[in-house]
Scaffold this motif. Structure first.
Motif: not given
Length: 227
Positions: A182-188, A190-202, A212-214
């Motif tokens: 699902x939403x595969x292209x959104x995970x691609x 600038x590093x040319x890899x499929x990855x998930x961005x991990x964001x932390x909020x205290x 999230x991605x984008x």
């Protein structure tokens, strides 16, 4: 038709010569390339386009930065040989910071600014240390703007659980094994890899993590914080 155009052109030139005082524009010769500061100040006065090409900022912004860091202790030493003037060090660092890829390498910057590769490194290090010391003054929190900033962050991230957070940090991408279905292209990225961005909020009593991605939030969880 040509005669009519020629007559109109002559009338136009005559009107200009009778109503305008034509004077040639004088521009003094540019300083030597060995004097970086003098050449940049020449661009500031006579060729603002070149100033922006090299500095990537308006002249007043450069002057404000210079006034903020010129008295920082990092630019002073106990040696009998003083450091290079702060204005020149800041200019060298800004020229490098405004480049990307091969244009930002120390060799290119050293050749254009007329210094050694080690000097480029030292100037960049000192300027970054001096600018980081101004962080609290440059980013002083404004209580009147805090509610609006929280609301804007909530709308853009589409994660209302972040409403009580005090800090958000975008971490290193977490690489996935294969392209998501699902939403595969959104995970691609600038590093040319499929990855998930991990964001932390205290938050006050918990830590909210959002992968999230984008701008699309795909997974979110809240974990109790430990003392």
């Amino acid at each position: 038709m040509l005669d009519r155009i020629r007559n109109l052109w002559q009338e136009h030139l005559q009107a200009i010569s009778q109503s305008r005082y034509l004077q040639s524009f004088y521009r003094p010769p540019a300083p030597s390339t060995s004097d970086l500061v003098a050449r940049l100040r020449y661009y500031e006065k006579w060729d603002l386009r070149r100033w922006h090409h090299w500095m990537r900022m308006p002249p007043y912004c450069f002057d404000d930065m210079l006034r903020s860091i010129e008295h920082n202790p990092v630019f002073h030493n106990n040696s009998s040989r003083p450091q290079m003037e702060v204005e020149r060090q800041l200019a060298i660092w800004i020229i490098q910071a405004g480049r990307y890829g091969p244009g930002a390498c120390s060799i290119e910057i050293a050749e254009w600014t007329g210094v050694s590769i080690g000097t480029v490194y030292n100037c960049s290090r000192r300027c970054m240390i001096a600018l980081m010391s101004c962080h609290d003054d440059a980013f002083a929190p404004d209580e009147t703007q805090r509610p609006g900033a929280k609301k804007l962050a909530e709308e853009k991230s589409r994660t209302p659980e972040w409403g009580g957070g005090i800090l958000a940090a975008d971490g290193t991408p977490v690489k996935v094994f294969v392209r998501p279905g699902w939403y595969g292209s959104d995970f691609y990225g600038k590093d040319k890899i499929y990855a998930i961005q991990l964001t932390a909020s205290h938050l006050n009593n918990s830590i909210c993590t959002c992968s999230n991605s984008l701008s699309s939030a795909h997974h979110m969880g809240t974990h109790p914080s430990h003392p």
